[in-house]
Design an enzyme around this catalytic site. Sequence first.
Site, PDB file in Angstrom:
ATOM      1  N   MET A 159       1.369  -1.064   0.420  1.00  0.00           N
ATOM      2  CA  MET A 159       0.021   0.009  -0.011  1.00  0.00           C
ATOM      3  C   MET A 159       0.483   1.496   0.185  1.00  0.00           C
ATOM      4  SD  MET A 159      -3.622  -0.961   1.472  1.00  0.00           S
ATOM      5  CE  MET A 159      -3.763  -0.841   2.564  1.00  0.00           C
ATOM      6  N   CYS A 160       0.660   2.409   0.575  1.00  0.00           N
ATOM      7  CA  CYS A 160       0.950   3.727   0.306  1.00  0.00           C
ATOM      8  C   CYS A 160       0.966   3.988   1.329  1.00  0.00           C
ATOM      9  CB  CYS A 160       0.854   4.344  -0.843  1.00  0.00           C
ATOM     10  SG  CYS A 160      -0.109   3.587  -2.397  1.00  0.00           S
ATOM     11  N   GLN A 161       1.438   5.420   1.570  1.00  0.00           N
ATOM     12  CA  GLN A 161       1.083   6.480   2.650  1.00  0.00           C
ATOM     13  C   GLN A 161       1.047   7.493   1.794  1.00  0.00           C
ATOM     14  OE1 GLN A 161       3.044   6.757   6.165  1.00  0.00           O
ATOM     15  NE2 GLN A 161       3.016   4.734   6.720  1.00  0.00           N
TER      16      GLN A 161
END
Lengths: 255, 255
Positions: A1-3
């Site tokens: 995923m990401c931030q």
Amino acid sequence: MCQLLGMNCNVPTDICFSFQGFAARGGQTDEHRDGWGIAFFEGRGCRLFVDEQPAITSPIAALVQRYPIHSTHVIAHIRKATQGAIALENCHPFRRPLWGRYWVFAHNGNLEGCSLKPGPLFQPIGETDSELAFCLILEFLQKNFPEGKPGLGQLNAALQAMTAQLAPFGPFNYLLSDGDDFWAYCSTQLSYVVRAAPFRAAHLIDADLTVDFRELTRPQDRVAVIATTPLTDDETWTKMEPGQLLAFRDGSPQA
Amino acid sequence: MCQLLGMNCNVPTDICFSFQGFAARGGQTDEHRDGWGIAFFEGRGCRLFVDEQPAITSPIAALVQRYPIHSTHVIAHIRKATQGAIALENCHPFRRPLWGRYWVFAHNGNLEGCSLKPGPLFQPIGETDSELAFCLILEFLQKNFPEGKPGLGQLNAALQAMTAQLAPFGPFNYLLSDGDDFWAYCSTQLSYVVRAAPFRAAHLIDADLTVDFRELTRPQDRVAVIATTPLTDDETWTKMEPGQLLAFRDGSPQA
């Protein structure tokens, strides 16, 4: 995923402090090393930096950390690839024009099996679920309001409606802005802190760095910082609720 | 007015040498100090740097001069404002999506009294004649080929037709690319040089700097550099003819 990292303020402010902690998560204190990006609105203009290198080693990220760019609307992203190769065209934030403004979007999450397809005027350029979602949102807004940008109430309702179509496909936390309005949508995980008088010091979680905002601010300044997880360990961050769409203005969430 | 710099190559090449001479014209050896910008295509991705500061003092321009970004399609611009304030949204190049690609445009010249107006889907964001022309070109292309990008012959003809509508309003030299194709249009002033084997050294006009391309190239490399006026004083630059639209591919002008 990401931030995700976002900032909305009532006066142009630099994001060097927050971005330094955030960028550390791009390969040093966390695993989001598949690219990064940041967009700064300055009036109607928009400065966009993207790089497929890890934020922690990117020379452009180093510049953004040390060069104070003052902006009231900022959206940043560090990537851990789920859909789409590690490539420049898949780095967030994405930027497209609508209604005579640039619109900027970044996403944390993963939409799987989404069968919605935008028409020829809103074709994605890269391969991510995120850019596809952005194209679908802009197309929905354009089709609902072909003559131009409506008021915030109508926009909020349209965003809620389109978000409700996309969120069933998976985690869908996002930041969206046109440099005038600013939205944060929490699907699973998003927090914010508002810095306002009386200011105090704050210490980053991801780097041993403290800034005393009393030395850098005026009493009327107000800054909202929005992030996937809190960036500081000595401030009170508010966790957003799943399903919550918040518009920010002048550094304050709008109820 | 402004100045243009473009590069088209058969292998990704950095533009540090040419940009160093070009940036000097942004406030040091010439008067184009009202902002600058550069776009690098990397596959389908596009890295865009714009700044309303003079190229000669901009920290971002300093990074671009010393950090080799390798690209086959580059468009850069230094601005001397004629229409539109000195502001980020008025800095070239401009970038907009069409047919699932980013399109990038920069203009040297001044269109006055142009009464053509794009529809709601192609509204400019800033105030320049240049961005207006770009919006009109993209709208014309989209309306003529709504389903997607046609072949180069049809594209060239469409660009010639739209350019013929705009050029009567004043000087209209431009560079345009989608990262796959690359065009240079000469209304009044534009030159190019092709660097290919056998390579030799070249010396900048605007900075006392010589690069020996024999040390940096392989025999099959080919690079076309396009600029408002020549950047080197010891190479043979070809002046384009007024009214000439040239497509470049793999570092060569296409007859």
